[in-house]
Enzyme design. Structure first.
Site, short mmCIF file in Angstrom:
data_model
loop_
_atom_site.label_atom_id
_atom_site.label_comp_id
_atom_site.label_asym_id
_atom_site.label_seq_id
_atom_site.Cartn_x
_atom_site.Cartn_y
_atom_site.Cartn_z
N ASN A 233 -10.71 -48.73 -40.89
CA ASN A 233 -11.12 -50.06 -41.08
C ASN A 233 -12.61 -50.32 -41.43
OD1 ASN A 233 -11.50 -52.91 -40.62
ND2 ASN A 233 -11.34 -52.98 -38.25
N TRP A 234 -12.63 -50.78 -42.86
CA TRP A 234 -13.75 -50.89 -43.32
C TRP A 234 -14.68 -51.91 -43.11
CZ3 TRP A 234 -12.58 -48.55 -48.94
CH2 TRP A 234 -12.59 -47.14 -48.87
N LYS A 235 -13.83 -52.84 -42.50
CA LYS A 235 -14.48 -54.16 -42.10
C LYS A 235 -15.42 -54.87 -43.39
CE LYS A 235 -14.84 -52.51 -37.44
NZ LYS A 235 -15.56 -52.54 -36.09
N HIS B 245 -8.02 -58.21 -34.52
CA HIS B 245 -9.21 -57.23 -34.18
C HIS B 245 -10.17 -58.19 -33.37
CE1 HIS B 245 -12.66 -54.94 -34.61
NE2 HIS B 245 -11.88 -54.20 -34.93
N GLU C 279 -13.20 -58.54 -33.35
CA GLU C 279 -14.03 -59.44 -34.15
C GLU C 279 -13.64 -60.41 -34.61
OE1 GLU C 279 -15.31 -55.89 -36.55
OE2 GLU C 279 -16.09 -55.01 -34.97
N GLU D 99 -8.21 -50.89 -28.16
CA GLU D 99 -9.75 -50.78 -28.60
C GLU D 99 -10.70 -51.65 -27.46
OE1 GLU D 99 -10.39 -50.45 -32.97
OE2 GLU D 99 -10.28 -52.39 -32.84
N GLY E 206 -18.35 -49.93 -31.92
CA GLY E 206 -19.69 -49.75 -32.56
C GLY E 206 -20.73 -49.06 -31.57
N SER F 192 -15.66 -46.22 -31.61
CA SER F 192 -16.60 -45.17 -31.87
C SER F 192 -16.06 -43.82 -32.11
CB SER F 192 -17.47 -45.18 -30.62
OG SER F 192 -18.31 -46.15 -30.80
N GLY G 267 -13.76 -47.33 -37.37
CA GLY G 267 -14.70 -48.19 -38.05
C GLY G 267 -15.65 -47.23 -38.65
N GLY G 268 -16.87 -47.27 -38.06
CA GLY G 268 -17.93 -46.63 -38.59
C GLY G 268 -17.78 -45.18 -39.52
P1 13P Z 1 -15.89 -48.28 -34.72
O1 13P Z 1 -15.19 -47.13 -34.82
O2 13P Z 1 -17.36 -48.23 -35.55
O3 13P Z 1 -16.34 -48.11 -33.06
O4 13P Z 1 -15.11 -49.47 -35.00
C1 13P Z 1 -13.92 -49.34 -34.33
C2 13P Z 1 -13.18 -50.45 -34.88
O5 13P Z 1 -13.28 -51.65 -34.49
C3 13P Z 1 -12.00 -50.37 -35.66
O6 13P Z 1 -11.17 -51.49 -35.99
#
Ligand code: 13P
Length: 255
Positions: free
Chosen positions: A12-14, A101, A103, A172, A178, A218, A239-240
């Site tokens: 997930n590149w957000k 998600h 966010e 999640e 994060g 994470s 994510g990251g």
């Molecule tokens: P991180 O891997 O950066 O914690 O993000 C997880 C995430 O929100 C994937 O959708």
């Protein structure tokens, strides 16, 4: 219609990369994945920003990497400023869609809207990745189980999963995303059982074959296996650590 996979690794590149950066990482992933001896029972999915999707789709063409989206609108055409339809996503070859998600929930996305999006995604024969998870305060107040059960129940209300279709429930924990820390594997295991039982209840005991549970929060190449080794967890949502092509394919190879 999507074939069932034994492992599912999703990036997930957000809102982290420009179009140019997205194309560069996509090319790197394609190159590295073609060299790795991955069984074709592993799904590797990348969800770029909407803006980068069409360029990234061109890169992934002819590769095994599947294109996903980070959200959608549950309607095909209309006066919906700023929204992106499943119909348009599908023309790009997008097959998976992240929904609910944390966010987006934090920005006001409701259970009702997530439910409409799950239904629309399945109607378009695309695969919903429904994200659920508790905040830090909810966990402290011992509401974790309640929150996750409720989110799953609301997302799946009156959902019809047709023969051959699949769905992903991504657990999640919001407070872990994060943070650089992962939750204990025992706790991830316990939550995967809650997720599975909630799905069984919400679907009246039907369509168990369609369910795939993944973990997110994470995840890195060092920690991925502690989740994918769990009996009920099929993969991860990253994510990251998915923003760098080499790091992400490392995760894929170690999953
Ligand atoms: P991180 O891997 O950066 O914690 O993000 C997880 C995430 O929100 C994937 O959708």
């Amino acid at each position: 219609m999507t074939k069932p996979f034994e492992k599912i690794i999703i990036a997930n590149w957000k809102m982290q990369l420009t179009i140019e950066e997205s194309v560069a990482e996509a090319k790197e992933m394609k190159k590295l994945l073609s060299k790795s001896k991955l069984p074709n029972s592993t799904a590797v999915v990348v969800c770029p920003s909407f803006l980068a999707m069409s360029e990234v789709a061109k890169v992934f063409k002819g590769s095994d990497i599947i294109l996903g989206a980070q959200d959608t609108y549950p309607g095909d055409v209309g006066s919906h400023t700023g929204e992106v339809s499943l119909r348009n996503l599908k023309t790009l070859g997008c097959e998976y869609v992240i929904l609910g998600h944390s966010e987006r929930r934090a920005m006001g996305e409701t259970d009702e809207s997530i439910n409409l999006k799950v239904k629309a995604t399945l109607e378009h024969d695309m695969l919903p990745i429904v994200c659920v998870g508790e905040t830090y305060d909810e966990r402290k107040e011992e509401k974790t189980n309640f929150v996750v059960i409720h989110q799953i129940y609301e997302a799946l209300k009156d959902v019809n999963i047709r023969e051959g279709q699949q769905i992903i429930l991504a657990y999640e924990p919001v407070w872990i995303i994060g943070s650089g820390q992962v939750i204990d594997a025992n706790e991830a295991d316990r939550m995967s059982q809650i997720v599975r039982q909630s799905y069984v209840d919400a679907m009246n005991g039907e369509k168990l074959d369609a369910l795939n549970i993944i973990y997110g929060g994470s995840v890195t190449a060092e920690t991925v296996a502690q989740f994918t080794n769990l009996e009920k967890i099929k993969g991860v949502l990253v994510g990251g650590a998915s923003l760098d092509g080499k790091t992400f394919i490392d995760i894929v190879n170690k999953a």
